[in-house]
Motif scaffolding. Structure first.
Motif, PDB file in Angstrom:
ATOM      1  N   ARG A  29      24.565  39.028  14.496  1.00  0.00           N
ATOM      2  CA  ARG A  29      24.246  37.588  14.821  1.00  0.00           C
ATOM      3  C   ARG A  29      22.870  36.971  14.125  1.00  0.00           C
ATOM      4  N   PHE A  30      22.709  35.886  13.365  1.00  0.00           N
ATOM      5  CA  PHE A  30      21.749  35.551  12.695  1.00  0.00           C
ATOM      6  C   PHE A  30      21.175  34.269  13.271  1.00  0.00           C
ATOM      7  N   HIS A  31      20.095  34.345  13.749  1.00  0.00           N
ATOM      8  CA  HIS A  31      19.214  33.293  14.044  1.00  0.00           C
ATOM      9  C   HIS A  31      18.124  32.546  12.755  1.00  0.00           C
ATOM     10  N   VAL A  32      18.239  31.463  12.145  1.00  0.00           N
ATOM     11  CA  VAL A  32      17.381  31.044  11.251  1.00  0.00           C
ATOM     12  C   VAL A  32      16.223  30.315  12.091  1.00  0.00           C
ATOM     13  N   LEU A  33      14.741  30.307  11.646  1.00  0.00           N
ATOM     14  CA  LEU A  33      13.837  29.850  12.283  1.00  0.00           C
ATOM     15  C   LEU A  33      13.302  28.620  11.440  1.00  0.00           C
ATOM     16  N   LEU A  34      13.654  27.641  12.184  1.00  0.00           N
ATOM     17  CA  LEU A  34      13.336  26.169  11.343  1.00  0.00           C
ATOM     18  C   LEU A  34      12.048  25.554  12.161  1.00  0.00           C
ATOM     19  N   PRO A  35      11.705  24.648  11.353  1.00  0.00           N
ATOM     20  CA  PRO A  35      10.276  24.049  12.312  1.00  0.00           C
ATOM     21  C   PRO A  35      10.667  22.968  13.293  1.00  0.00           C
ATOM     22  N   ARG A  36       9.917  23.047  14.451  1.00  0.00           N
ATOM     23  CA  ARG A  36       9.744  22.168  15.554  1.00  0.00           C
ATOM     24  C   ARG A  36       9.562  20.818  14.997  1.00  0.00           C
ATOM     25  N   PRO A  48      20.533  24.959  18.153  1.00  0.00           N
ATOM     26  CA  PRO A  48      19.464  25.539  18.459  1.00  0.00           C
ATOM     27  C   PRO A  48      19.306  26.246  19.840  1.00  0.00           C
ATOM     28  N   ASP A  49      18.387  27.105  19.883  1.00  0.00           N
ATOM     29  CA  ASP A  49      18.229  28.331  20.788  1.00  0.00           C
ATOM     30  C   ASP A  49      16.502  28.236  21.056  1.00  0.00           C
ATOM     31  N   SER A  50      16.192  29.313  22.065  1.00  0.00           N
ATOM     32  CA  SER A  50      14.779  29.503  22.312  1.00  0.00           C
ATOM     33  C   SER A  50      14.544  30.845  22.014  1.00  0.00           C
ATOM     34  N   ARG A  97      11.625  26.644  15.826  1.00  0.00           N
ATOM     35  CA  ARG A  97      12.633  27.097  16.771  1.00  0.00           C
ATOM     36  C   ARG A  97      13.924  27.935  16.124  1.00  0.00           C
ATOM     37  N   PRO A  98      14.394  29.049  16.675  1.00  0.00           N
ATOM     38  CA  PRO A  98      15.468  29.806  16.344  1.00  0.00           C
ATOM     39  C   PRO A  98      16.811  28.935  16.489  1.00  0.00           C
ATOM     40  N   CYS A  99      17.630  28.907  15.464  1.00  0.00           N
ATOM     41  CA  CYS A  99      18.732  28.386  15.560  1.00  0.00           C
ATOM     42  C   CYS A  99      19.865  29.257  15.122  1.00  0.00           C
ATOM     43  N   LEU A 100      20.873  29.452  15.940  1.00  0.00           N
ATOM     44  CA  LEU A 100      22.093  30.429  15.764  1.00  0.00           C
ATOM     45  C   LEU A 100      22.679  29.638  14.605  1.00  0.00           C
ATOM     46  N   VAL A 101      23.104  30.481  13.683  1.00  0.00           N
ATOM     47  CA  VAL A 101      23.847  30.369  12.401  1.00  0.00           C
ATOM     48  C   VAL A 101      25.217  30.550  12.979  1.00  0.00           C
ATOM     49  N   MET A 102      26.330  29.538  12.895  1.00  0.00           N
ATOM     50  CA  MET A 102      27.497  29.644  13.203  1.00  0.00           C
ATOM     51  C   MET A 102      28.656  29.270  12.252  1.00  0.00           C
TER      52      MET A 102
END
Length: 378
Positions: free
Chosen positions: A371-378, A16-18, A89-94
């Motif tokens: 770098r990929f961030h996927v946007l998932l629901p809060r 999770p990121d911001s 919420r942006p989440c870094l895909v690792m």
């Protein structure tokens, strides 16, 4: 969201990121990005059929789409950006490798070629682009087919109801299914057709100036192999040297007749694509992606359809030669609207660059970490 996490288990972790940590977030054109997302939302809520079946859109995405469409007529970037920051919420895909996670993703580019073509075979136009056979059958990934190889995804349904595997590219280009798949159009040669197969669509300019479009209709189900990588190994040269122009020139110089090196290289890729014809298109309209939506340059993203549902939002952060030959920051909100046989993995994306030669030149140069961030629901 649980279904997404289940599919990623053992393949990637999500951190999770911001939005405040996303470099370039407040500089991106959120009005343009939201317009592309809205087109996807209308397709999701309207149950528009996908050209290539993917994982079903989650219920939370449909819910947020309804809210997003209320704002679709609003060109106020502050209000639109607030919609994303409140709901996602942006989440870094690792991606994981043997239990070790990293931030390393990989981005490539693709485009829609525009080439000359004809409805009639001639010395100038000698290679067919085939329509989908009526006997085409998409296989259920959850079903075992003892009579078929385990690595195929489609088959031919015989008159008695039995299934038989498609022949590979070498056999199809030799005419083994000519009685099942009719030519839609003819283009210059085998390598021109091959590149259209790789991109999955094309604009065809007839000699009278009329513009047509070939849309993806299906494939023979055999695995995809990158012939660019094969040529790098064969010639022992840096990957950066093998542009699309270099590849086409090498194949033509090496020969495309049966048994010649150029044709043998193309036959390394056993996958073969079938098309359908769109006779009435607008010059400015993008091709239809796997999700059944017209693609938008530098906003539409092809992803692994077995991991990510169409319609998900991704923030891509990379240094790419996307404007010219020099590297510059690429930081944009993108929408998963397409897929591809070579697009496999949780942090793997193919960026759509548009149509025509200039788009092809830029897209062909993209093979870079991202770098990929996927946007998932809060």
């Amino acid at each position: 969201m649980e279904q997404i996490l289940a599919r990623l288990k053992g393949k990637a972790r999500l951190q999770p990121d911001s939005f405040s940590n996303l470099a370039g977030w407040y500089a991106d054109d959120i009005v343009q990005a939201h317009s592309v997302f809205s087109a996807t939302c209308r397709a999701i809520l309207g149950n528009t059929g996908a050209l290539r079946t993917g994982t079903a859109p989650p219920k939370w995405l449909a819910r947020l789409c309804k809210e997003g469409l209320v704002l679709s007529v609003n060109s106020d970037p502050v209000a639109l950006r607030k919609y994303y920051e409140i709901n996602f919420r942006p989440c870094l895909v690792m991606p994981e490798d043997n239990g070790i996670a990293s931030t390393d993703g990989f981005a490539t580019g693709y485009y829609e070629p525009e080439v000359a073509g004809s409805f009639a075979k001639s010395g100038k136009f000698s290679e067919p682009l085939l329509g989908l056979p009526a006997a085409h059958q998409v296989l259920d990934a959850k079903t075992r087919y003892p009579s078929l190889p385990s690595d195929v995804s489609t088959a031919l349904k015989m008159p008695d109801g039995t299934l038989t595997a498609y022949p590979d590219r070498a056999a199809i280009t030799s005419g083994t299914i000519s009685s099942l798949a009719a030519p839609l159009l003819w283009v210059r040669d085998g390598v021109e057709a091959f590149m259209i197969h790789v991109q999955g669509s094309a604009r065809i300019r007839l000699q009278n100036g009329k513009l047509l479009r070939l849309k993806y209709a299906g494939r023979n189900g055999h695995p995809y192999t990158s012939i660019g990588k094969k040529l790098v190994q064969k010639l022992a040269i840096p990957p950066s040297k093998v542009s699309m122009t270099f590849l086409k020139d090498w194949i033509r110089a090496a020969g495309q007749n049966r048994g010649e090196p150029g044709r043998l290289l193309m036959e390394e890729n056993q996958s073969y694509i079938f098309f359908q014809l769109d006779l009435d298109i607008k010059e400015e309209a993008g091709p239809i992606g796997a999700a059944g939506i017209s693609l938008s340059p530098l906003r539409s993203l092809a992803v692994d359809r077995n991991l990510w549902p169409y319609g998900l939002l991704f923030w891509i952060d990379a240094e790419l030669p996307w404007k010219s030959a020099g590297l510059s920051p690429f930081r944009r909100l993108m929408v998963a609207q397409d897929t591809g046989s070579a697009i496999l993995g949780p942090a793997r994306g193919d960026i759509f660059f548009g149509s025509g030669a200039k788009a092809g030149e830029l897209a062909g140069a993209i093979r870079h970490p991202a770098r990929f961030h996927v946007l998932l629901p809060r």
